[in-house]
Motif scaffolding. Structure first.
Motif, mmCIF file in Angstrom:
data_model
loop_
_atom_site.group_PDB
_atom_site.id
_atom_site.type_symbol
_atom_site.label_atom_id
_atom_site.label_comp_id
_atom_site.label_asym_id
_atom_site.label_seq_id
_atom_site.Cartn_x
_atom_site.Cartn_y
_atom_site.Cartn_z
ATOM 1 N N PRO A 233 0.781 -1.237 0.000
ATOM 2 C CA PRO A 233 0.000 0.000 0.000
ATOM 3 C C PRO A 233 0.816 1.293 0.000
ATOM 4 N N ALA A 234 2.153 1.224 0.090
ATOM 5 C CA ALA A 234 2.940 2.444 -0.057
ATOM 6 C C ALA A 234 2.698 3.027 -1.452
ATOM 7 N N THR A 235 2.725 4.339 -1.565
ATOM 8 C CA THR A 235 2.370 4.999 -2.830
ATOM 9 C C THR A 235 3.509 5.833 -3.397
ATOM 10 N N ARG A 236 4.725 5.714 -2.833
ATOM 11 C CA ARG A 236 5.815 6.579 -3.275
ATOM 12 C C ARG A 236 7.053 5.785 -3.659
ATOM 13 N N THR A 237 7.603 6.133 -4.813
ATOM 14 C CA THR A 237 8.819 5.529 -5.341
ATOM 15 C C THR A 237 9.678 6.654 -5.900
ATOM 16 N N ALA A 238 10.992 6.449 -5.965
ATOM 17 C CA ALA A 238 11.859 7.507 -6.483
ATOM 18 C C ALA A 238 13.142 6.910 -7.039
ATOM 19 N N VAL A 250 16.601 13.474 -10.480
ATOM 20 C CA VAL A 250 15.781 12.825 -9.460
ATOM 21 C C VAL A 250 14.344 12.812 -9.957
ATOM 22 N N THR A 251 13.775 11.625 -10.030
ATOM 23 C CA THR A 251 12.380 11.464 -10.442
ATOM 24 C C THR A 251 11.592 10.869 -9.293
ATOM 25 N N LEU A 252 10.536 11.556 -8.892
ATOM 26 C CA LEU A 252 9.617 11.088 -7.859
ATOM 27 C C LEU A 252 8.371 10.539 -8.538
ATOM 28 N N VAL A 253 7.899 9.399 -8.057
ATOM 29 C CA VAL A 253 6.782 8.695 -8.694
ATOM 30 C C VAL A 253 5.727 8.385 -7.640
ATOM 31 N N GLY A 254 4.495 8.816 -7.906
ATOM 32 C CA GLY A 254 3.418 8.531 -6.962
ATOM 33 C C GLY A 254 2.186 8.000 -7.660
ATOM 34 N N TRP A 255 1.416 7.166 -6.971
ATOM 35 C CA TRP A 255 0.186 6.641 -7.560
ATOM 36 C C TRP A 255 -0.925 6.635 -6.517
ATOM 37 N N ASN A 256 -2.109 6.186 -6.969
ATOM 38 C CA ASN A 256 -3.314 6.209 -6.127
ATOM 39 C C ASN A 256 -3.590 7.601 -5.579
ATOM 40 N N GLY A 257 -3.391 8.621 -6.415
ATOM 41 C CA GLY A 257 -3.705 9.984 -6.022
ATOM 42 C C GLY A 257 -2.616 10.707 -5.271
ATOM 43 N N LEU A 389 -3.075 -3.420 -8.423
ATOM 44 C CA LEU A 389 -3.928 -2.363 -8.950
ATOM 45 C C LEU A 389 -5.009 -2.879 -9.885
ATOM 46 N N GLY A 390 -4.799 -4.025 -10.500
ATOM 47 C CA GLY A 390 -5.765 -4.523 -11.459
ATOM 48 C C GLY A 390 -7.053 -4.973 -10.798
ATOM 49 N N THR A 391 -8.165 -4.858 -11.514
ATOM 50 C CA THR A 391 -9.435 -5.343 -11.009
ATOM 51 C C THR A 391 -9.503 -6.851 -11.201
ATOM 52 N N ALA A 392 -10.449 -7.476 -10.526
ATOM 53 C CA ALA A 392 -10.609 -8.925 -10.661
ATOM 54 C C ALA A 392 -10.884 -9.307 -12.105
ATOM 55 N N LYS A 393 -11.609 -8.449 -12.831
ATOM 56 C CA LYS A 393 -11.911 -8.724 -14.227
ATOM 57 C C LYS A 393 -10.658 -8.696 -15.090
ATOM 58 N N GLN A 394 -9.719 -7.806 -14.747
ATOM 59 C CA GLN A 394 -8.505 -7.664 -15.558
ATOM 60 C C GLN A 394 -7.496 -8.771 -15.296
#
Length: 463
Positions: A233-238, A250-257, A389-394
């Motif tokens: 569940p962490a949302t930060r990568t760099a 330096v590139t910061l990467v975030g997801w889930n908002g 991140l994928g849904t059950a359908k995917q």
């Protein structure tokens, strides 16, 4: 996953003699070099004006962010442009040993450092494109037409016979190679001709990127780069990587908002919240050299040209125009370069089987060959994304199991050099993802003693 690169011979005159390549990105440049082995002339069409120096250009917005050249991509580039990466290193690009020169916090723990022999080259994307383009400009059979936007495909009977430009002019070609990137218009062009679009597979990830270039601050370091790669569940990568000119990007990467900031203050504050504090400490005293640049990546996207039953001959689609992968896994440039070398190999096979004047069946031959390679890249780049991140359908039935296994395998790489090397080989497109399921590695990952992660980044060579 390691692919043989065709012997470097200029064969020329295939199927009438002229190929068109759409796009002057890294993939487009390698595709131009590969096509020049088989056609008397090759024309590269690029909608941008191409700079006269190694800088970013407007048509590549993602070019402002970290771009590393994996081993698979280096091998291809050095094949078509001998000594290219050595020339770039001599001029300021930086080569790193991925096991020893990078401090890497991966999914909750620091990896041990060891001399792996797995090399990665770090430079800006504009720097790499410029050096490769300078090589091609010396080739008499290759010409560039910057400022040329393609508006459609020309049909000659049942096959593609060239392209139409936005200014209304037409260019005849025996083979059209689309290397125009994720925004490729080939699906639209096919539809305009009454042909179906390719089926797509898409995995939304909605990742936000922010990047800034720095002059390193005072002090000595025993590393050249740093990766903070978290898992949900962490949302930060760099990523902090060296650049030509003694700089850092330096590139910061975030997801889930959780998107990184767009100004220097919010950039630093967001970096403070990474799963490990080391990267923030490294840049807090560094000198910013540019503004913060932002970009968003909506989804992994694959266009299944290999499944099309009505794809006309005379057309191939390679690189991000075919399959666009989450950039966090750094496979984009190398995937496209290897794809161009696979086209070269398919043209070799076509010549042997049908003679040098017959390109019938090449499109299907290439896309099926390339599709098998993309299967492996897709598996490597989306396993974690699908699992979380994928849904059950995917999801395929095995996706959650694979994601859990990869997490256990990552824990193994914290301490086990054999596992860490195997992971690097897959990451660098040198071995298939299934190599991580070898019995010895499988047993250690699932049944071996689990060890706690290192509390701090290890020193160089401290296995």
């Amino acid at each position: 996953m390691k692919h043989a690169i065709p012997e470097d011979r200029r064969l020329g005159g295939f199927g009438g003699g002229h190929a068109v390549v759409i796009g002057a990105s890294t993939t487009g440049l390698v595709a131009t070099a590969a096509a020049a082995r088989h056609f008397r002339t090759v024309t590269n069409l690029e909608r941008d004006q191409l700079p006269d120096e190694p800088v970013w250009r407007r048509g590549v917005p993602q070019g402002r962010h970290v771009h590393s050249l994996l081993t698979g991509g280096q091998n291809v580039l050095n094949h078509y442009f001998p000594g290219l990466t050595s020339d770039m290193v001599a001029a300021g690009a930086v080569e790193v040993d991925l096991g020893n020169d990078i401090v890497w916090h991966h999914s909750g723990g620091w990896k041990q450092r060891f001399p792996s022999g797995v090399r990665m080259q770090c430079q800006s994307k504009g720097y790499l494109e410029w050096y490769a383009r300078q090589r091609l400009l010396r080739w008499p059979s290759v010409s560039f037409r910057p400022g040329s936007s393609v508006s459609g495909l020309l049909m000659r009977g049942a096959r593609v016979g060239g392209v139409r430009l936005a200014d209304g002019s037409e260019i005849e070609a025996d083979l059209v190679i689309d290397a125009s990137g994720r925004s490729s218009n080939t699906p639209l062009f096919l539809e305009q001709l009454g042909l179906p679009r390719p089926a797509i597979t898409e995995l939304p990830v909605d990742i936000g990127y922010s990047s800034q270039i720095f002059r390193p601050g005072p002090g000595s370091r025993d590393w050249k780069g740093m990766l903070i790669h978290s898992s949900p569940p962490a949302t930060r990568t760099a990523a902090l990587m060296p650049l030509e000119g003694g700089r850092w990007i330096v590139t910061l990467v975030g997801w889930n908002g959780d998107q990184p900031g767009g100004n220097p203050e919010s950039f630093l504050e967001w970096a403070r919240g990474l799963p490990a504090p080391d990267l923030h400490r490294a840049i807090v005293d560094a000198e910013p050299l540019e503004r913060v640049w932002r970009w968003r990546f909506p989804s992994n996207l694959r266009r299944h040209y290999e499944r099309m039953t009505r794809l006309p001959d005379g057309l191939v689609v390679v690189g991000d125009a075919n399959t666009s992968l989450n950039p966090i896994y750094a496979q984009g440039m190398s995937q496209g370069a290897i794809g161009a070398s696979l086209l070269d190999a398919c043209l070799d096979q076509q010549r042997r089987e049908r003679g040098k004047a017959d390109l019938s069946g090449l499109s299907l031959r290439f896309h099926r060959t390339y599709g098998r390679f993309i299967d492996e890249c897709w598996m490597t780049s989306t396993a974690e994304d699908y699992g979380v991140l994928g849904t059950a359908k995917q999801r395929a039935w095995h996706a959650p199991l694979l994601a859990r296994y990869l997490h256990r395998f990552t824990e193994l790489t914290w301490h086990d050099p054999q596992a860490a090397r195997a992971f690097l080989d897959v990451m660098n497109l040198q071995k298939a993802p299934t190599s991580l399921l070898r019995p010895g590695l499988l047993w250690k990952a699932l049944a071996g003693t689990r060890r706690a992660p290192l509390a701090q980044a290890p020193a160089c060579g401290s296995q």
